[in-house]
Write a protein that holds these residues in place. Sequence first.
Motif, PDB file in Angstrom:
ATOM      1  N   GLN A  44     -12.288  12.884  44.443  1.00 50.29           N
ATOM      2  CA  GLN A  44     -12.720  13.377  43.144  1.00 50.29           C
ATOM      3  C   GLN A  44     -13.766  12.450  42.537  1.00 50.29           C
ATOM      4  O   GLN A  44     -13.840  11.261  42.860  1.00 50.29           O
ATOM      5  CB  GLN A  44     -11.507  13.469  42.205  1.00 50.29           C
ATOM      6  N   ARG A  45     -14.559  13.021  41.644  1.00 48.32           N
ATOM      7  CA  ARG A  45     -15.537  12.220  40.931  1.00 48.32           C
ATOM      8  C   ARG A  45     -14.819  11.232  40.025  1.00 48.32           C
ATOM      9  O   ARG A  45     -13.835  11.576  39.373  1.00 48.32           O
ATOM     10  CB  ARG A  45     -16.458  13.127  40.106  1.00 48.32           C
ATOM     11  N   GLU A  46     -15.316   9.994  40.007  1.00 48.99           N
ATOM     12  CA  GLU A  46     -14.696   8.970  39.176  1.00 48.99           C
ATOM     13  C   GLU A  46     -15.750   8.241  38.359  1.00 48.99           C
ATOM     14  O   GLU A  46     -16.916   8.157  38.758  1.00 48.99           O
ATOM     15  CB  GLU A  46     -13.933   7.961  40.040  1.00 48.99           C
ATOM     16  N   SER A  47     -15.326   7.700  37.242  1.00 51.01           N
ATOM     17  CA  SER A  47     -16.232   6.970  36.376  1.00 51.01           C
ATOM     18  C   SER A  47     -16.504   5.584  36.943  1.00 51.01           C
ATOM     19  O   SER A  47     -15.605   4.896  37.405  1.00 51.01           O
ATOM     20  CB  SER A  47     -15.640   6.845  34.973  1.00 51.01           C
ATOM     21  N   VAL A  48     -17.762   5.185  36.880  1.00 49.49           N
ATOM     22  CA  VAL A  48     -18.148   3.819  37.238  1.00 49.49           C
ATOM     23  C   VAL A  48     -18.165   2.975  35.958  1.00 49.49           C
ATOM     24  O   VAL A  48     -17.702   1.837  35.945  1.00 49.49           O
ATOM     25  CB  VAL A  48     -19.539   3.792  37.896  1.00 49.49           C
ATOM     26  N   GLY A  49     -18.696   3.554  34.894  1.00 44.41           N
ATOM     27  CA  GLY A  49     -18.760   2.855  33.621  1.00 44.41           C
ATOM     28  C   GLY A  49     -19.705   3.576  32.685  1.00 44.41           C
ATOM     29  O   GLY A  49     -20.383   4.531  33.080  1.00 44.41           O
ATOM     30  N   TYR A  50     -19.736   3.089  31.423  1.00 47.14           N
ATOM     31  CA  TYR A  50     -20.620   3.715  30.452  1.00 47.14           C
ATOM     32  C   TYR A  50     -21.075   2.678  29.437  1.00 47.14           C
ATOM     33  O   TYR A  50     -20.447   1.623  29.287  1.00 47.14           O
ATOM     34  CB  TYR A  50     -19.944   4.904  29.767  1.00 47.14           C
ATOM     35  N   ILE A  51     -22.168   3.031  28.752  1.00 49.98           N
ATOM     36  CA  ILE A  51     -22.770   2.099  27.809  1.00 49.98           C
ATOM     37  C   ILE A  51     -23.092   2.844  26.518  1.00 49.98           C
ATOM     38  O   ILE A  51     -23.609   3.965  26.545  1.00 49.98           O
ATOM     39  CB  ILE A  51     -24.034   1.441  28.420  1.00 49.98           C
ATOM     40  N   SER A  52     -22.800   2.213  25.402  1.00 52.63           N
ATOM     41  CA  SER A  52     -23.082   2.813  24.104  1.00 52.63           C
ATOM     42  C   SER A  52     -24.538   2.579  23.719  1.00 52.63           C
ATOM     43  O   SER A  52     -25.265   1.848  24.386  1.00 52.63           O
ATOM     44  CB  SER A  52     -22.163   2.199  23.040  1.00 52.63           C
ATOM     45  N   THR A  53     -24.937   3.201  22.644  1.00 52.80           N
ATOM     46  CA  THR A  53     -26.309   3.046  22.159  1.00 52.80           C
ATOM     47  C   THR A  53     -26.631   1.591  21.858  1.00 52.80           C
ATOM     48  O   THR A  53     -27.745   1.123  22.098  1.00 52.80           O
ATOM     49  CB  THR A  53     -26.523   3.892  20.895  1.00 52.80           C
ATOM     50  N   ARG A  54     -25.642   0.873  21.366  1.00 50.82           N
ATOM     51  CA  ARG A  54     -25.862  -0.523  21.005  1.00 50.82           C
ATOM     52  C   ARG A  54     -25.681  -1.487  22.167  1.00 50.82           C
ATOM     53  O   ARG A  54     -25.848  -2.693  21.998  1.00 50.82           O
ATOM     54  CB  ARG A  54     -24.912  -0.904  19.866  1.00 50.82           C
ATOM     55  N   GLY A  55     -25.322  -0.959  23.337  1.00 47.69           N
ATOM     56  CA  GLY A  55     -25.229  -1.821  24.508  1.00 47.69           C
ATOM     57  C   GLY A  55     -23.845  -2.280  24.886  1.00 47.69           C
ATOM     58  O   GLY A  55     -23.693  -3.099  25.793  1.00 47.69           O
ATOM     59  N   SER A  56     -22.835  -1.774  24.228  1.00 47.78           N
ATOM     60  CA  SER A  56     -21.463  -2.114  24.592  1.00 47.78           C
ATOM     61  C   SER A  56     -21.097  -1.364  25.865  1.00 47.78           C
ATOM     62  O   SER A  56     -21.296  -0.153  25.963  1.00 47.78           O
ATOM     63  CB  SER A  56     -20.510  -1.712  23.470  1.00 47.78           C
ATOM     64  N   VAL A  57     -20.569  -2.089  26.857  1.00 45.17           N
ATOM     65  CA  VAL A  57     -20.334  -1.501  28.180  1.00 45.17           C
ATOM     66  C   VAL A  57     -18.856  -1.549  28.552  1.00 45.17           C
ATOM     67  O   VAL A  57     -18.158  -2.515  28.254  1.00 45.17           O
ATOM     68  CB  VAL A  57     -21.146  -2.235  29.263  1.00 45.17           C
ATOM     69  N   ASN A  58     -18.431  -0.495  29.219  1.00 41.41           N
ATOM     70  CA  ASN A  58     -17.073  -0.430  29.745  1.00 41.41           C
ATOM     71  C   ASN A  58     -17.167  -0.098  31.227  1.00 41.41           C
ATOM     72  O   ASN A  58     -17.894   0.819  31.614  1.00 41.41           O
ATOM     73  CB  ASN A  58     -16.284   0.652  29.009  1.00 41.41           C
ATOM     74  N   TYR A  59     -16.430  -0.851  32.064  1.00 44.41           N
ATOM     75  CA  TYR A  59     -16.498  -0.657  33.512  1.00 44.41           C
ATOM     76  C   TYR A  59     -15.151  -0.253  34.090  1.00 44.41           C
ATOM     77  O   TYR A  59     -14.101  -0.678  33.605  1.00 44.41           O
ATOM     78  CB  TYR A  59     -16.923  -1.950  34.212  1.00 44.41           C
ATOM     79  N   ALA A  60     -15.214   0.511  35.174  1.00 42.79           N
ATOM     80  CA  ALA A  60     -14.021   0.751  35.963  1.00 42.79           C
ATOM     81  C   ALA A  60     -13.652  -0.559  36.655  1.00 42.79           C
ATOM     82  O   ALA A  60     -14.509  -1.425  36.872  1.00 42.79           O
ATOM     83  CB  ALA A  60     -14.287   1.831  37.003  1.00 42.79           C
ATOM     84  N   ASP A  61     -12.392  -0.699  37.003  1.00 47.68           N
ATOM     85  CA  ASP A  61     -11.937  -1.951  37.605  1.00 47.68           C
ATOM     86  C   ASP A  61     -12.715  -2.318  38.861  1.00 47.68           C
ATOM     87  O   ASP A  61     -13.048  -3.488  39.084  1.00 47.68           O
ATOM     88  CB  ASP A  61     -10.436  -1.872  37.928  1.00 47.68           C
ATOM     89  N   PHE A  62     -13.030  -1.330  39.691  1.00 49.59           N
ATOM     90  CA  PHE A  62     -13.719  -1.626  40.953  1.00 49.59           C
ATOM     91  C   PHE A  62     -15.151  -2.112  40.722  1.00 49.59           C
ATOM     92  O   PHE A  62     -15.758  -2.721  41.596  1.00 49.59           O
ATOM     93  CB  PHE A  62     -13.746  -0.401  41.881  1.00 49.59           C
ATOM     94  N   ALA A  63     -15.702  -1.826  39.529  1.00 53.19           N
ATOM     95  CA  ALA A  63     -17.086  -2.178  39.232  1.00 53.19           C
ATOM     96  C   ALA A  63     -17.220  -3.557  38.573  1.00 53.19           C
ATOM     97  O   ALA A  63     -18.310  -4.143  38.593  1.00 53.19           O
ATOM     98  CB  ALA A  63     -17.699  -1.119  38.346  1.00 53.19           C
ATOM     99  N   LYS A  64     -16.151  -4.036  37.991  1.00 53.23           N
ATOM    100  CA  LYS A  64     -16.214  -5.299  37.260  1.00 53.23           C
ATOM    101  C   LYS A  64     -16.600  -6.453  38.181  1.00 53.23           C
ATOM    102  O   LYS A  64     -16.038  -6.643  39.249  1.00 53.23           O
ATOM    103  CB  LYS A  64     -14.863  -5.578  36.612  1.00 53.23           C
ATOM    104  N   GLY A  65     -17.607  -7.205  37.753  1.00 53.61           N
ATOM    105  CA  GLY A  65     -18.052  -8.352  38.515  1.00 53.61           C
ATOM    106  C   GLY A  65     -19.110  -8.061  39.554  1.00 53.61           C
ATOM    107  O   GLY A  65     -19.767  -8.983  40.054  1.00 53.61           O
ATOM    108  N   ARG A  66     -19.273  -6.790  39.925  1.00 55.57           N
ATOM    109  CA  ARG A  66     -20.282  -6.437  40.934  1.00 55.57           C
ATOM    110  C   ARG A  66     -21.370  -5.517  40.387  1.00 55.57           C
ATOM    111  O   ARG A  66     -22.517  -5.599  40.818  1.00 55.57           O
ATOM    112  CB  ARG A  66     -19.620  -5.753  42.130  1.00 55.57           C
ATOM    113  N   PHE A  67     -21.003  -4.649  39.468  1.00 52.58           N
ATOM    114  CA  PHE A  67     -21.949  -3.669  38.936  1.00 52.58           C
ATOM    115  C   PHE A  67     -22.305  -4.017  37.492  1.00 52.58           C
ATOM    116  O   PHE A  67     -21.471  -4.525  36.742  1.00 52.58           O
ATOM    117  CB  PHE A  67     -21.345  -2.269  38.957  1.00 52.58           C
ATOM    118  N   THR A  68     -23.556  -3.707  37.125  1.00 55.58           N
ATOM    119  CA  THR A  68     -24.006  -3.921  35.756  1.00 55.58           C
ATOM    120  C   THR A  68     -24.736  -2.684  35.259  1.00 55.58           C
ATOM    121  O   THR A  68     -25.669  -2.207  35.934  1.00 55.58           O
ATOM    122  CB  THR A  68     -24.950  -5.128  35.661  1.00 55.58           C
ATOM    123  N   ILE A  69     -24.301  -2.166  34.125  1.00 53.64           N
ATOM    124  CA  ILE A  69     -24.949  -1.022  33.506  1.00 53.64           C
ATOM    125  C   ILE A  69     -25.774  -1.511  32.320  1.00 53.64           C
ATOM    126  O   ILE A  69     -25.297  -2.309  31.510  1.00 53.64           O
ATOM    127  CB  ILE A  69     -23.917   0.009  33.029  1.00 53.64           C
TER     128      ILE A  69
END
Length: 119
Positions: A44-69
């Motif tokens: 299934q499709r899963e979230s990698v992460g998202y970023i707000s207009t002001r730049g606040s970012v939330n990551y999925a656990d698998f993305a933390k430390g390796r991915f940057t949005i």
Amino acid sequence: QVQLVESGGGLVQAGRSLRLSCAASGSIFSIATMGWYRQAPGKQRESVGYISTRGSVNYADFAKGRFTISRDNAKNTVYLQMNSLKPEDTGVYYCNAQVHSGSAWNEHWGQGTQVSVST
């Protein structure tokens, strides 16, 4: 009409990096949250992460430390920098955005870009 166009996918070896871009265009008054999703074969499709207009970012656990949005609001563009890629990161990556066209908020999706990571 609003369009999201992803770019930057491809085939890379494990341990390497890729940077995806997603540019929004069309009837845009404002863009709120922008994000990335992925779908691996048979999953299934899963979230990698998202970023707000002001730049606040939330990551999925698998993305933390390796991915940057990140995002460039002036260009209506969101980026996904992926480092230390693993074969399990293989899949189609989609961007997503909450866009106000001047009359209402709507959710929009890009067409997806393939990321393949080899061993």
